[in-house]
Design a protein around this motif. Structure first.
Motif, PDB file in Angstrom:
ATOM      1  N   GLY A  57       0.785  -1.235   0.000  1.00  0.00           N
ATOM      2  CA  GLY A  57       0.000   0.000   0.000  1.00  0.00           C
ATOM      3  C   GLY A  57       0.813   1.280   0.000  1.00  0.00           C
ATOM      4  N   LYS A  58       2.129   1.167  -0.159  1.00  0.00           N
ATOM      5  CA  LYS A  58       2.963   2.376  -0.093  1.00  0.00           C
ATOM      6  C   LYS A  58       2.642   3.358  -1.219  1.00  0.00           C
ATOM      7  CE  LYS A  58       6.913   0.428   2.396  1.00  0.00           C
ATOM      8  NZ  LYS A  58       8.371   0.123   2.358  1.00  0.00           N
TER       9      LYS A  58
ATOM     10  N   TRP B 237       0.344   8.555  -3.073  1.00  0.00           N
ATOM     11  CA  TRP B 237      -0.564   9.367  -3.887  1.00  0.00           C
ATOM     12  C   TRP B 237      -1.640  10.047  -3.039  1.00  0.00           C
ATOM     13  CZ3 TRP B 237       1.037  11.034  -8.203  1.00  0.00           C
ATOM     14  CH2 TRP B 237       1.909  10.272  -8.971  1.00  0.00           C
ATOM     15  N   LEU B 238      -2.007   9.427  -1.911  1.00  0.00           N
ATOM     16  CA  LEU B 238      -2.933  10.087  -0.991  1.00  0.00           C
ATOM     17  C   LEU B 238      -2.308  11.380  -0.464  1.00  0.00           C
ATOM     18  CD1 LEU B 238      -5.424  10.255   0.929  1.00  0.00           C
ATOM     19  CD2 LEU B 238      -4.111   8.843   2.536  1.00  0.00           C
ATOM     20  N   LYS B 239      -1.063  11.288  -0.003  1.00  0.00           N
ATOM     21  CA  LYS B 239      -0.375  12.486   0.497  1.00  0.00           C
ATOM     22  C   LYS B 239      -0.215  13.526  -0.606  1.00  0.00           C
ATOM     23  CE  LYS B 239       2.315   9.890   3.934  1.00  0.00           C
ATOM     24  NZ  LYS B 239       3.683   9.437   4.315  1.00  0.00           N
ATOM     25  N   HIS B 240       0.066  13.046  -1.810  1.00  0.00           N
ATOM     26  CA  HIS B 240       0.240  13.965  -2.945  1.00  0.00           C
ATOM     27  C   HIS B 240      -1.049  14.728  -3.239  1.00  0.00           C
ATOM     28  CE1 HIS B 240       1.923  15.422  -6.748  1.00  0.00           C
ATOM     29  NE2 HIS B 240       0.755  15.103  -7.307  1.00  0.00           N
TER      30      HIS B 240
ATOM     31  N   LYS C  78      -8.529  19.649   1.239  1.00  0.00           N
ATOM     32  CA  LYS C  78      -9.944  19.375   1.459  1.00  0.00           C
ATOM     33  C   LYS C  78     -10.496  18.298   0.519  1.00  0.00           C
ATOM     34  CE  LYS C  78     -10.508  22.527   4.652  1.00  0.00           C
ATOM     35  NZ  LYS C  78     -10.816  22.140   6.047  1.00  0.00           N
ATOM     36  N   MET C  79      -9.644  17.749  -0.340  1.00  0.00           N
ATOM     37  CA  MET C  79     -10.137  16.743  -1.289  1.00  0.00           C
ATOM     38  C   MET C  79     -10.596  15.488  -0.545  1.00  0.00           C
ATOM     39  SD  MET C  79     -10.860  15.790  -4.325  1.00  0.00           S
ATOM     40  CE  MET C  79     -10.069  17.015  -5.377  1.00  0.00           C
ATOM     41  N   VAL C  80     -11.720  14.945  -0.962  1.00  0.00           N
ATOM     42  CA  VAL C  80     -12.266  13.718  -0.367  1.00  0.00           C
ATOM     43  C   VAL C  80     -11.714  12.521  -1.136  1.00  0.00           C
ATOM     44  CG1 VAL C  80     -14.353  12.387   0.055  1.00  0.00           C
ATOM     45  CG2 VAL C  80     -14.345  14.863   0.469  1.00  0.00           C
ATOM     46  N   VAL C  81     -10.920  11.691  -0.446  1.00  0.00           N
ATOM     47  CA  VAL C  81     -10.291  10.520  -1.072  1.00  0.00           C
ATOM     48  C   VAL C  81     -10.796   9.254  -0.387  1.00  0.00           C
ATOM     49  CG1 VAL C  81      -8.128   9.371  -1.637  1.00  0.00           C
ATOM     50  CG2 VAL C  81      -8.223  11.881  -1.573  1.00  0.00           C
ATOM     51  N   ILE C  82     -11.341   8.341  -1.200  1.00  0.00           N
ATOM     52  CA  ILE C  82     -11.804   7.039  -0.711  1.00  0.00           C
ATOM     53  C   ILE C  82     -10.837   5.983  -1.226  1.00  0.00           C
ATOM     54  CG2 ILE C  82     -13.666   5.339  -0.779  1.00  0.00           C
ATOM     55  CD1 ILE C  82     -15.594   7.708  -1.284  1.00  0.00           C
ATOM     56  N   LEU C  83     -10.308   5.155  -0.338  1.00  0.00           N
ATOM     57  CA  LEU C  83      -9.323   4.147  -0.724  1.00  0.00           C
ATOM     58  C   LEU C  83      -9.995   2.807  -1.029  1.00  0.00           C
ATOM     59  CD1 LEU C  83      -6.614   4.918   1.976  1.00  0.00           C
ATOM     60  CD2 LEU C  83      -6.633   5.660  -0.410  1.00  0.00           C
ATOM     61  N   MET C  84      -9.447   2.101  -2.006  1.00  0.00           N
ATOM     62  CA  MET C  84      -9.891   0.736  -2.298  1.00  0.00           C
ATOM     63  C   MET C  84      -8.791  -0.221  -1.867  1.00  0.00           C
ATOM     64  SD  MET C  84     -11.919   0.817  -5.928  1.00  0.00           S
ATOM     65  CE  MET C  84     -10.550   1.438  -6.908  1.00  0.00           C
ATOM     66  N   THR C  85      -9.142  -1.216  -1.105  1.00  0.00           N
ATOM     67  CA  THR C  85      -8.134  -2.132  -0.580  1.00  0.00           C
ATOM     68  C   THR C  85      -8.705  -3.542  -0.413  1.00  0.00           C
ATOM     69  OG1 THR C  85      -6.557  -2.444   1.235  1.00  0.00           O
ATOM     70  CG2 THR C  85      -8.717  -1.584   1.827  1.00  0.00           C
ATOM     71  N   ALA C  86      -7.814  -4.510  -0.250  1.00  0.00           N
ATOM     72  CA  ALA C  86      -8.220  -5.911  -0.039  1.00  0.00           C
ATOM     73  C   ALA C  86      -8.369  -6.177   1.456  1.00  0.00           C
ATOM     74  CB  ALA C  86      -7.197  -6.847  -0.660  1.00  0.00           C
ATOM     75  N   TYR C  87      -8.928  -7.350   1.786  1.00  0.00           N
ATOM     76  CA  TYR C  87      -9.208  -7.666   3.194  1.00  0.00           C
ATOM     77  C   TYR C  87      -7.961  -7.590   4.071  1.00  0.00           C
ATOM     78  CZ  TYR C  87     -14.037  -9.122   2.457  1.00  0.00           C
ATOM     79  OH  TYR C  87     -15.383  -9.138   2.192  1.00  0.00           O
TER      80      TYR C  87
ATOM     81  N   GLU D 198      -5.531  -5.745   4.014  1.00  0.00           N
ATOM     82  CA  GLU D 198      -4.902  -4.429   4.130  1.00  0.00           C
ATOM     83  C   GLU D 198      -5.748  -3.452   4.939  1.00  0.00           C
ATOM     84  OE1 GLU D 198      -4.734  -3.525   0.049  1.00  0.00           O
ATOM     85  OE2 GLU D 198      -3.203  -5.002  -0.432  1.00  0.00           O
ATOM     86  N   VAL D 199      -6.679  -3.982   5.737  1.00  0.00           N
ATOM     87  CA  VAL D 199      -7.591  -3.127   6.498  1.00  0.00           C
ATOM     88  C   VAL D 199      -6.827  -2.231   7.466  1.00  0.00           C
ATOM     89  CG1 VAL D 199      -9.444  -3.089   8.208  1.00  0.00           C
ATOM     90  CG2 VAL D 199      -9.557  -4.672   6.274  1.00  0.00           C
ATOM     91  N   GLU D 200      -5.841  -2.800   8.173  1.00  0.00           N
ATOM     92  CA  GLU D 200      -5.080  -2.004   9.137  1.00  0.00           C
ATOM     93  C   GLU D 200      -4.352  -0.853   8.428  1.00  0.00           C
ATOM     94  OE1 GLU D 200      -1.566  -2.517  12.517  1.00  0.00           O
ATOM     95  OE2 GLU D 200      -2.448  -4.283  11.550  1.00  0.00           O
ATOM     96  N   LEU D 201      -3.832  -1.165   7.247  1.00  0.00           N
ATOM     97  CA  LEU D 201      -3.166  -0.136   6.453  1.00  0.00           C
ATOM     98  C   LEU D 201      -4.142   0.974   6.057  1.00  0.00           C
ATOM     99  CD1 LEU D 201      -0.487   0.648   5.030  1.00  0.00           C
ATOM    100  CD2 LEU D 201      -1.311  -0.611   3.031  1.00  0.00           C
ATOM    101  N   ALA D 202      -5.359   0.595   5.689  1.00  0.00           N
ATOM    102  CA  ALA D 202      -6.372   1.570   5.294  1.00  0.00           C
ATOM    103  C   ALA D 202      -6.775   2.459   6.473  1.00  0.00           C
ATOM    104  CB  ALA D 202      -7.591   0.850   4.732  1.00  0.00           C
ATOM    105  N   VAL D 203      -6.839   1.854   7.660  1.00  0.00           N
ATOM    106  CA  VAL D 203      -7.166   2.639   8.857  1.00  0.00           C
ATOM    107  C   VAL D 203      -6.083   3.674   9.115  1.00  0.00           C
ATOM    108  CG1 VAL D 203      -7.473   2.544  11.355  1.00  0.00           C
ATOM    109  CG2 VAL D 203      -8.575   0.825   9.904  1.00  0.00           C
ATOM    110  N   ASN D 204      -4.832   3.289   8.935  1.00  0.00           N
ATOM    111  CA  ASN D 204      -3.734   4.247   9.100  1.00  0.00           C
ATOM    112  C   ASN D 204      -3.813   5.364   8.057  1.00  0.00           C
ATOM    113  OD1 ASN D 204      -2.628   2.843  11.264  1.00  0.00           O
ATOM    114  ND2 ASN D 204      -1.356   1.548   9.938  1.00  0.00           N
ATOM    115  N   ALA D 205      -4.271   5.006   6.848  1.00  0.00           N
ATOM    116  CA  ALA D 205      -4.408   6.006   5.797  1.00  0.00           C
ATOM    117  C   ALA D 205      -5.469   7.040   6.157  1.00  0.00           C
ATOM    118  CB  ALA D 205      -4.755   5.329   4.471  1.00  0.00           C
ATOM    119  N   ILE D 206      -6.510   6.599   6.834  1.00  0.00           N
ATOM    120  CA  ILE D 206      -7.556   7.534   7.269  1.00  0.00           C
ATOM    121  C   ILE D 206      -6.979   8.547   8.257  1.00  0.00           C
ATOM    122  CG2 ILE D 206      -9.689   7.709   8.625  1.00  0.00           C
ATOM    123  CD1 ILE D 206     -10.632   5.147   7.289  1.00  0.00           C
ATOM    124  N   LYS D 207      -6.058   8.084   9.085  1.00  0.00           N
ATOM    125  CA  LYS D 207      -5.403   9.004  10.020  1.00  0.00           C
ATOM    126  C   LYS D 207      -4.590  10.068   9.270  1.00  0.00           C
ATOM    127  CE  LYS D 207      -5.029   5.537  13.710  1.00  0.00           C
ATOM    128  NZ  LYS D 207      -4.090   4.743  14.556  1.00  0.00           N
ATOM    129  N   LEU D 208      -4.143   9.721   8.066  1.00  0.00           N
ATOM    130  CA  LEU D 208      -3.376  10.674   7.251  1.00  0.00           C
ATOM    131  C   LEU D 208      -4.267  11.639   6.480  1.00  0.00           C
ATOM    132  CD1 LEU D 208      -0.613   8.294   5.798  1.00  0.00           C
ATOM    133  CD2 LEU D 208      -0.372   9.970   7.641  1.00  0.00           C
TER     134      LEU D 208
END
Length: 460
Positions: free
Chosen positions: A66-67, A72-75, A82-91, A93-103
């Motif tokens: 997920g790096k 690209w999320l940070k970019h 203020k851009m709304v970004v929704i991530l698509m991920t596999a089962y 990678e849930v912990e990784l997606a949760v960390n991305a929400i913190k970002l």
């Protein structure tokens, strides 16, 4: 089913995923864009006003860390926080997606998704996106309104036939969406009248945005009126909406339009014709919905004939013309203005029992008021401040007193140049006070030294 007007960007390296997501979202949103390479993000965001981005987290075969998605999320958030970004991920990678929400990511969708979950998440993201946009507009609108909060506008004053005719026109045109230009000398109350039109219009619940075009330099014109994107120029530290956006569902009053240089007139004409604006540094066209009012103190039709003002622009802005007569053409209104401002400034300076003497009132009524209503306002305020006890005297106003019956003086004023008029006034003041320099200087609003210089200048 009516589609929602929104732009959804989907980025994934799997063409099947892109097709599936587009088929689902296209039924509900009018603009769904798909890309298989995140490197195209910059180009798309510079041309399109994207509401929601659906972003995959992995783009290299065999890599599921997920790096790339985080990069690209940070970019994206660096370009637009203020851009709304929704991530698509596999089962897995849930912990990784949760960390991305913190970002700063809005939410995530697990693959394979259910259509209901995809639609619900995108809908929630769109709601937040539009809320963020409105908050940004309101913030800048509020800042603009606060800067002019010291300006208080009461009811339109004037019972003369001339002003009643003006008010009759306002009653007819305010309820329409016609473009209106208000003509009149400086100080006649053009902005006040524009606010009255706004109050009587169907868009009176929206903002009233005033722009003094005469005070805008060419370098600030586009930024102030149309807005700018962060980084568009050195001091552009954040995205900023222009006045056209701030006036959405309200009224935009472009004051002193006659002072616009011809090249800026051309830019304004294009915007008025297209009913769209583009922020500096951004290629996105934004439609606007605002009632447009204009004003100028220049002889606009003469300027068109002289080539100083574009005729096609005048045709665009003057569906209805309203001319405010100068105060000297409606002497009946002078007393109303005197009483109005006397009440305001007596209360402001805590002199509630203050009265204007008959002699002082006669001076005010006989004055020609070249500065119109603005001059009356400042004159009465000065009189209230300078008054001793409970009476305002003629000398408290600092107006040049010209005897009404002095026909010789009146006739002389019709033909003399400025220097001759100044010499004549100095002579009259000296004669009136039998050579008393102090009294004559006070009458003329000069210091003793300044009066002595004029005596020497005119050899009096």
């Amino acid at each position: 089913m009516t589609k929602t007007k929104a732009s959804i960007l989907i980025i994934d390296d799997d063409e099947d995923i892109l097709l599936s997501a587009k088929l689902v979202l296209k039924k509900h949103y009018d603009n769904v864009i798909t890309r298989n390479n995140p490197k195209e993000i910059n180009q798309i965001l510079s041309k399109e006003q994207i509401d929601v981005i659906v972003l995959d987290m992995n783009y290299r075969i065999g890599f599921n860390d997920g790096k790339e998605g985080l990069y690209w999320l940070k970019h994206i958030l660096k370009i637009n926080p203020k851009m709304v970004v929704i991530l698509m991920t596999a089962y897995g990678e849930v912990e990784l997606a949760v960390n991305a929400i913190k970002l700063g990511a809005f939410d995530f969708i697990l693959k394979p998704w259910t259509n209901e979950k995809l639609l619900a998440t995108v809908h929630a993201g769109l709601t937040l996106s539009r809320s963020n946009h409105k908050i940004s507009i309101l913030k800048h609108t509020n800042d603009t309104l606060l800067k002019s909060s010291d300006q208080q506008f009461g009811p339109v004053i004037g019972n003369s036939d001339e002003m009643q005719e003006v008010m009759n026109i306002i009653d007819k045109v305010s309820i329409t969406d016609a473009n209106i230009i208000v003509l009149g000398e400086n100080g006649t109350g053009k902005q006040h009248l524009a606010r009255e039109i706004h109050k009587k219009s169907s868009q009176n619940n929206g903002p009233f945005i005033h722009v003094d075009l005469g005070s805008l330099s060419e370098s600030l014109f586009e930024s102030e009126l149309f807005g700018h994107k962060k980084g568009a120029f050195t001091d552009a530290l954040e995205d900023k909406p222009g006045r056209f956006e701030m006036a959405e569902d309200g009224t935009l009053f472009l004051d002193e339009i006659g002072n616009l240089p011809l090249n800026l007139q051309s830019k304004l004409l294009t915007v008025l014709q297209d009913k769209k604006t583009s922020r500096l540094g951004e290629g996105i066209e934004r439609p606007f919905n605002a009632r447009l009012l204009f004003a100028t103190n220049v002889p606009i039709h003469e300027w068109v004939a002289q080539g100083k003002f574009r005729q096609d622009l005048l045709f665009r802005i003057n569906t209805v013309e309203i001319t405010i007569p100068p105060l000297r053409a409606r002497p009946k209104d002078i007393t109303d203005f005197i009483n109005h401002y006397l009440n305001i400034y007596s209360e402001k300076y805590q002199k509630s029992h203050l009265k204007i003497t008959k002699e002082a009132m006669k001076v005010l009524q006989d004055h020609k008021w070249p500065g119109n209503v603005r001059e009356i306002q400042h004159t009465i305020e000065r009189g209230v401040i300078m008054a001793d006890n409970n009476e305002i005297l003629p000398t408290d106003f600092n107006l040049t007193i010209i005897p009404k019956g002095n026909e010789v003086l009146s006739n002389e004023f019709d033909n003399l140049n400025l220097q001759d008029i100044e010499k004549l006034l100095v002579q009259k003041a000296i004669d009136k006070y039998d050579g008393n320099i102090s009294k004559a200087a006070k009458e003329l609003g000069l210091t003793r030294a300044a009066l002595y210089r004029r005596l020497e200048k005119f050899n009096l």
